[in-house]
Design a protein around this motif. Structure first.
Motif, short mmCIF file in Angstrom:
data_model
loop_
_atom_site.label_atom_id
_atom_site.label_comp_id
_atom_site.label_asym_id
_atom_site.label_seq_id
_atom_site.Cartn_x
_atom_site.Cartn_y
_atom_site.Cartn_z
N SER A 297 0.87 -1.19 0.00
CA SER A 297 0.00 0.00 0.00
C SER A 297 0.90 1.23 0.00
N SER A 298 0.49 2.27 -0.71
CA SER A 298 1.32 3.47 -0.69
C SER A 298 1.05 4.32 0.55
N ALA A 299 0.23 3.80 1.45
CA ALA A 299 0.03 4.41 2.77
C ALA A 299 -0.51 5.83 2.72
N GLN A 300 -1.26 6.14 1.69
CA GLN A 300 -1.85 7.48 1.60
C GLN A 300 -3.29 7.50 2.07
N CYS A 301 -4.00 6.40 1.90
CA CYS A 301 -5.43 6.37 2.20
C CYS A 301 -5.66 5.46 3.41
N CYS A 304 -7.10 1.83 3.02
CA CYS A 304 -6.17 0.90 2.36
C CYS A 304 -5.03 0.56 3.32
N GLY A 342 -10.20 3.50 -1.70
CA GLY A 342 -8.86 4.05 -1.87
C GLY A 342 -8.82 4.96 -3.08
N ALA A 343 -7.74 5.73 -3.20
CA ALA A 343 -7.61 6.58 -4.38
C ALA A 343 -7.35 5.74 -5.62
N CYS A 344 -6.76 4.56 -5.44
CA CYS A 344 -6.58 3.66 -6.58
C CYS A 344 -7.25 2.33 -6.25
N HIS A 346 -5.91 -0.54 -5.63
CA HIS A 346 -5.10 -1.52 -4.89
C HIS A 346 -5.91 -2.24 -3.81
N PRO A 347 -6.64 -1.49 -2.94
CA PRO A 347 -7.41 -2.22 -1.93
C PRO A 347 -8.50 -3.10 -2.55
S1 SF4 Z 1 -5.61 3.07 -2.27
FE1 SF4 Z 1 -3.90 3.26 -3.70
S2 SF4 Z 1 -3.24 5.37 -3.38
FE2 SF4 Z 1 -4.46 4.85 -1.60
S3 SF4 Z 1 -2.98 4.06 -0.08
FE3 SF4 Z 1 -3.77 2.30 -1.23
S4 SF4 Z 1 -2.24 2.01 -2.83
FE4 SF4 Z 1 -1.95 4.07 -2.06
#
Ligand code: SF4
Ligand SMILES: Cc1cc2nc3c(=O)[nH]c(=O)nc-3n(C[C@H](O)[C@H](O)[C@H](O)COP(=O)(O)O)c2cc1C
Ligand code: SF4
Lengths: 377, 72
Positions: A297-301, A304, A342-344, A346-347
């Motif tokens: 996870s990019s740990a932004q959201c 997620c 999430g913003a993308c 990934h989750p």
């Molecule tokens: S949803 Fe996407 S952008 Fe947001 S934390 Fe997860 S990987 Fe990162």
């Protein structure tokens, strides 16, 4: 019929193309091969509509999926075909810049692509720059690629604006997987796409690796071409870590093409076909993959970052200490809570994978006895 | 057709302190980590003023209330 692999890679003059290639792509019903399976013609139209000769083409060779090798094999064996696809996109979408975005660890693939590029004539060659995608799972996501190319940070950003609206340098941008571009190149040359797919056989198969399969090839046929299973599989992962587990009896007869998989509620995803041997514990395997995805996870959201970590921890507790009703309930509930938040995606990919584990390995999750987790990934 | 509005959360900005769920429990609940889960669908007319407040009071301006897009 000529396919993607097994044909010598040669540089021949580019076929003349204009925007009518988009209609041909639409008729071919080509969908993206980077994972999402999105219709290619729709994406090209969105960029074409906005391009004033300033569009950007990002050739996505990040291939961040740990078990996938097909994009690397394609770039190594057919670099000119991938470049053809990129240049055809550049012409059809009136792009001024083509960027090769290749995974930083994919050395052979990068060298082959750069060697092929150096043989290309101007003005095509002068439009291309190369960039190394960081070796992280999310770096290959469309918005992360654009973010990296703009600011050097390979994390996804909020959409909209989508890359086709405002991408690299603020220009309309097409981010397309290398295999997808190779299909377009064959379409422009021969008038039809081979309708094949590149898949990576992984796990309990005698000869793991990349195959090009015809649309009516079943998973059973593909495994046979890989020398057969090394032992009876417990389940088959179709589509990689954002894919789904399928019971072997069902999987053997599934045809490896996007339409037929979709009819079965599945997708080609990134093309990984992973055989889980019956001797491996599916709960531990799931826990290992969930820990990997949580760590990526990019740990932004929040949903997620915290959600995937909590899911991975709950899987690990079941794996290490044995089943308990609380964790099983949490897994079911959190898998629903996390989706779409999430913003993308990934989750979403991670919980889709997890949900298939809970379904296919329901028995194992319900009756798991404590033992130590074997590492995967 | 009458105007319809929908809430959305910027998942990257939101830092999950949950003020929004306190203001508008009818439409926003928190997950186990304190981040908002929005009820699907348009905001009912009588809740629009409260939704507006949630937008204004979010400490990081992560919530938006937008006219819903018409389906193509
Ligand atoms: S949803 Fe996407 S952008 Fe947001 S934390 Fe997860 S990987 Fe990162
Ligand atoms: C977390 C994440 C990781 C991704 N990684 C890759 C990747 O490594 N390579 C790739 O081609 N697409 C990847 N994708 C898909 C891209 O976002 C994008 O859909 C794709 O590059 C578009 O090309 P296509 O339509 O030809 O598949 C990823 C998506 C997500 C959400
Ligand atoms: S008030 Fe804003 S920051 Fe706090 S949880 Fe709600 S959306 Fe997130």
């Amino acid at each position: 019929m000529t396919g993607l692999l097994g044909t010598p890679d040669a540089m021949t003059p580019l076929p003349r193309v204009g925007s009518e290639i988009i209609d041909a792509i639409e008729r071919s019903r080509l969908v993206g091969r980077g994972g999402a399976g999105f219709p290619v013609a729709t994406k090209w139209r969105a960029v074409a509509q906005r391009s004033h000769g300033d569009a950007v083409i990002v050739v996505n060779g990040a291939e961040g999926e740990p078990q996938s090798k097909k994009d690397r094999v394609l770039m190594s064996e057919r670099p000119h075909l991938v470049l053809d696809g990129a240049f055809i996109a550049a012409r059809a979408l009136r792009a001024r810049h083509v960027i090769l975005y290749i995974g930083e660890r994919h050395d052979a693939a990068r060298s082959a692509m750069l060697r092929a590029l150096s043989a290309r004539p101007e003005p095509e060659r002068g439009r291309v720059t190369a960039s190394s995608a960081p070796a992280r799972y999310v770096a290959g996501a469309e918005a992360a690629a654009v973010h990296f190319l703009n600011e050097g940070i390979a994390t996804p950003t909020n959409v909209p604006p989508y890359p086709f609206e405002r991408g690299v340098g603020g220009a309309p941008t097409l981010v397309q997987n290398v295999e997808t571009l190779a299909h377009v190149a064959l379409l422009a040359r021969t008038g039809h796409t081979p309708q094949t797919a590149l898949v990576t056989l992984a796990g309990a198969v005698k000869r793991p690796g990349v195959l090009e399969v015809e649309p009516h090839t079943t998973i059973g046929d593909a495994v046979q071409r890989g020398g057969g299973a090394t032992e009876a599989p417990r389940a088959i992962l179709v589509g990689g870590y954002f894919g789904s587990w399928v019971e072997p009896e069902q999987a053997w007869n599934l045809e490896l093409n996007p339409d037929s998989l979709r009819r079965n509620g599945l997708g080609l995803g990134c093309g990984v076909i992973g055989l889980l041997p019956a001797s491996r514990c599916p709960v531990c395997e799931t826990a290992g993959i969930m820990r990997y995805l949580a760590g990526e996870s990019s740990a932004q959201c929040g949903p997620c970052f915290f959600g995937l970590r909590a899911l991975a921890d709950a899987c690990t507790r079941v794996a290490e200490r044995g089943s308990n009703p609380e964790d099983l309930k949490r897994l079911q509930r959190w898998a629903i809570d996390v989706r779409g938040r999430g913003a993308c995606r990934h989750p979403d990919g991670a919980v889709m994978f997890l949900s298939s584990s809970l379904q296919v390995f329901g028995q194992e999750f319900a009756s798991h006895r404590s033992h130590h987790v074997s590492r995967t990934a | 057709m009458s105007k319809q509005f929908a809430l959305s959360v910027d998942r990257i900005k939101c830092d999950g302190r949950g003020l929004c769920a306190e203001l508008l429990p009818e439409l926003i609940r928190l997950d186990d980590w304190g981040y908002p889960i929005l009820a699907p669908g348009p905001v009912p007319e009588h809740l629009i003023p409260l939704a507006q407040r949630a937008v204004e009071d979010c400490p990081v301006l992560a919530i938006a209330l937008r006219r819903t897009q018409l389906k193509k």
